[in-house]
Scaffold this motif. Structure first.
Motif, PDB file in Angstrom:
ATOM      1  N   LYS A 178      32.480 -45.329 -45.610  1.00  0.00           N
ATOM      2  CA  LYS A 178      33.310 -44.680 -44.590  1.00  0.00           C
ATOM      3  C   LYS A 178      33.559 -43.228 -44.983  1.00  0.00           C
ATOM      4  CE  LYS A 178      35.599 -49.059 -43.766  1.00  0.00           C
ATOM      5  NZ  LYS A 178      36.853 -49.809 -43.885  1.00  0.00           N
ATOM      6  N   TRP A 179      33.564 -42.339 -43.972  1.00  0.00           N
ATOM      7  CA  TRP A 179      33.741 -40.912 -44.202  1.00  0.00           C
ATOM      8  C   TRP A 179      34.648 -40.313 -43.147  1.00  0.00           C
ATOM      9  CZ3 TRP A 179      31.968 -38.754 -48.573  1.00  0.00           C
ATOM     10  CH2 TRP A 179      31.088 -39.541 -49.317  1.00  0.00           C
ATOM     11  N   ASP A 183      21.001 -35.311 -44.148  1.00  0.00           N
ATOM     12  CA  ASP A 183      20.660 -35.491 -45.552  1.00  0.00           C
ATOM     13  C   ASP A 183      21.903 -36.039 -46.240  1.00  0.00           C
ATOM     14  OD1 ASP A 183      20.374 -35.003 -48.375  1.00  0.00           O
ATOM     15  OD2 ASP A 183      18.867 -33.479 -47.941  1.00  0.00           O
ATOM     16  N   TRP A 184      21.781 -37.101 -47.009  1.00  0.00           N
ATOM     17  CA  TRP A 184      22.953 -37.734 -47.619  1.00  0.00           C
ATOM     18  C   TRP A 184      23.698 -36.792 -48.557  1.00  0.00           C
ATOM     19  CZ3 TRP A 184      23.664 -38.448 -52.842  1.00  0.00           C
ATOM     20  CH2 TRP A 184      22.552 -38.277 -53.655  1.00  0.00           C
ATOM     21  N   ARG A 185      23.027 -35.775 -49.076  1.00  0.00           N
ATOM     22  CA  ARG A 185      23.673 -34.843 -50.019  1.00  0.00           C
ATOM     23  C   ARG A 185      24.735 -33.979 -49.333  1.00  0.00           C
ATOM     24  NH1 ARG A 185      18.398 -35.089 -50.689  1.00  0.00           N
ATOM     25  NH2 ARG A 185      17.576 -36.018 -52.559  1.00  0.00           N
ATOM     26  N   VAL A 186      24.652 -33.857 -47.997  1.00  0.00           N
ATOM     27  CA  VAL A 186      25.648 -33.095 -47.241  1.00  0.00           C
ATOM     28  C   VAL A 186      27.037 -33.714 -47.429  1.00  0.00           C
ATOM     29  CG1 VAL A 186      26.353 -32.417 -44.907  1.00  0.00           C
ATOM     30  CG2 VAL A 186      23.952 -32.292 -45.578  1.00  0.00           C
ATOM     31  N   LEU A 187      27.096 -35.018 -47.642  1.00  0.00           N
ATOM     32  CA  LEU A 187      28.379 -35.697 -47.820  1.00  0.00           C
ATOM     33  C   LEU A 187      29.083 -35.304 -49.122  1.00  0.00           C
ATOM     34  CD1 LEU A 187      27.340 -39.228 -46.559  1.00  0.00           C
ATOM     35  CD2 LEU A 187      28.704 -37.524 -45.335  1.00  0.00           C
ATOM     36  N   LYS A 188      28.375 -34.650 -50.021  1.00  0.00           N
ATOM     37  CA  LYS A 188      28.986 -34.187 -51.271  1.00  0.00           C
ATOM     38  C   LYS A 188      29.931 -33.003 -51.054  1.00  0.00           C
ATOM     39  CE  LYS A 188      25.393 -35.547 -54.529  1.00  0.00           C
ATOM     40  NZ  LYS A 188      24.550 -35.066 -55.639  1.00  0.00           N
ATOM     41  N   LYS A 197      37.637 -21.288 -59.077  1.00  0.00           N
ATOM     42  CA  LYS A 197      36.808 -22.457 -59.365  1.00  0.00           C
ATOM     43  C   LYS A 197      36.539 -23.211 -58.076  1.00  0.00           C
ATOM     44  CE  LYS A 197      38.188 -23.220 -64.105  1.00  0.00           C
ATOM     45  NZ  LYS A 197      38.423 -24.204 -65.114  1.00  0.00           N
ATOM     46  N   ALA A 198      35.312 -23.647 -57.920  1.00  0.00           N
ATOM     47  CA  ALA A 198      34.936 -24.406 -56.727  1.00  0.00           C
ATOM     48  C   ALA A 198      35.407 -25.848 -56.871  1.00  0.00           C
ATOM     49  CB  ALA A 198      33.426 -24.362 -56.547  1.00  0.00           C
ATOM     50  N   ALA A 199      35.693 -26.477 -55.740  1.00  0.00           N
ATOM     51  CA  ALA A 199      36.079 -27.888 -55.750  1.00  0.00           C
ATOM     52  C   ALA A 199      34.893 -28.720 -56.222  1.00  0.00           C
ATOM     53  CB  ALA A 199      36.511 -28.317 -54.354  1.00  0.00           C
ATOM     54  N   ARG A 200      35.200 -29.772 -56.961  1.00  0.00           N
ATOM     55  CA  ARG A 200      34.139 -30.671 -57.408  1.00  0.00           C
ATOM     56  C   ARG A 200      33.524 -31.358 -56.192  1.00  0.00           C
ATOM     57  NH1 ARG A 200      36.471 -34.978 -61.297  1.00  0.00           N
ATOM     58  NH2 ARG A 200      36.840 -35.621 -59.199  1.00  0.00           N
ATOM     59  N   PRO A 201      32.219 -31.535 -56.207  1.00  0.00           N
ATOM     60  CA  PRO A 201      31.593 -32.240 -55.080  1.00  0.00           C
ATOM     61  C   PRO A 201      31.974 -33.721 -55.097  1.00  0.00           C
ATOM     62  CG  PRO A 201      29.964 -31.709 -56.758  1.00  0.00           C
ATOM     63  CD  PRO A 201      31.251 -31.069 -57.183  1.00  0.00           C
ATOM     64  N   ASN A 202      31.950 -34.358 -53.928  1.00  0.00           N
ATOM     65  CA  ASN A 202      32.164 -35.796 -53.852  1.00  0.00           C
ATOM     66  C   ASN A 202      31.086 -36.490 -54.677  1.00  0.00           C
ATOM     67  OD1 ASN A 202      34.363 -35.812 -51.996  1.00  0.00           O
ATOM     68  ND2 ASN A 202      32.943 -35.405 -50.331  1.00  0.00           N
TER      69      ASN A 202
END
Length: 81
Positions: A23-24, A66-71, A7-12
């Motif tokens: 903050k990241w 792209d902000w989606r990369v942070l997921k 199973k893949a990890a859930r995205p942020n």
């Protein structure tokens, strides 16, 4: 948090409207840059968030993405760890 085998990890979970000044932490730091702050939001003509500018706390270097990369939990963790 480790994902169960197969199973893949859930995205942020990210709300783009609350992204500004968040903050990241980079999972794999490069050039000793580990902690980042979202300093700008990049908007389209309809005021939708399409990207952001991350600033490295240590060096003040900025990068656009792209902000989606942070997921992607393999690359980014929310908060400073």
């Amino acid at each position: 948090m480790n994902a169960a085998p197969g199973k893949a990890a859930r995205p942020n979970q990210i709300n783009p409207d609350k992204l500004y000044l968040s903050k990241w932490t980079a999972v794999v730091p490069q050039n000793r840059e580990k902690h980042f702050l979202v300093t700008k939001l990049l908007l389209d003509e309809e005021e939708n968030v399409i990207g952001c500018v991350l600033e490295a706390v240590l060096t003040n270097r900025e990068q656009r993405l792209d902000w989606r990369v942070l997921k992607d939990r393999a690359c980014w963790q929310p908060g400073w760890r």
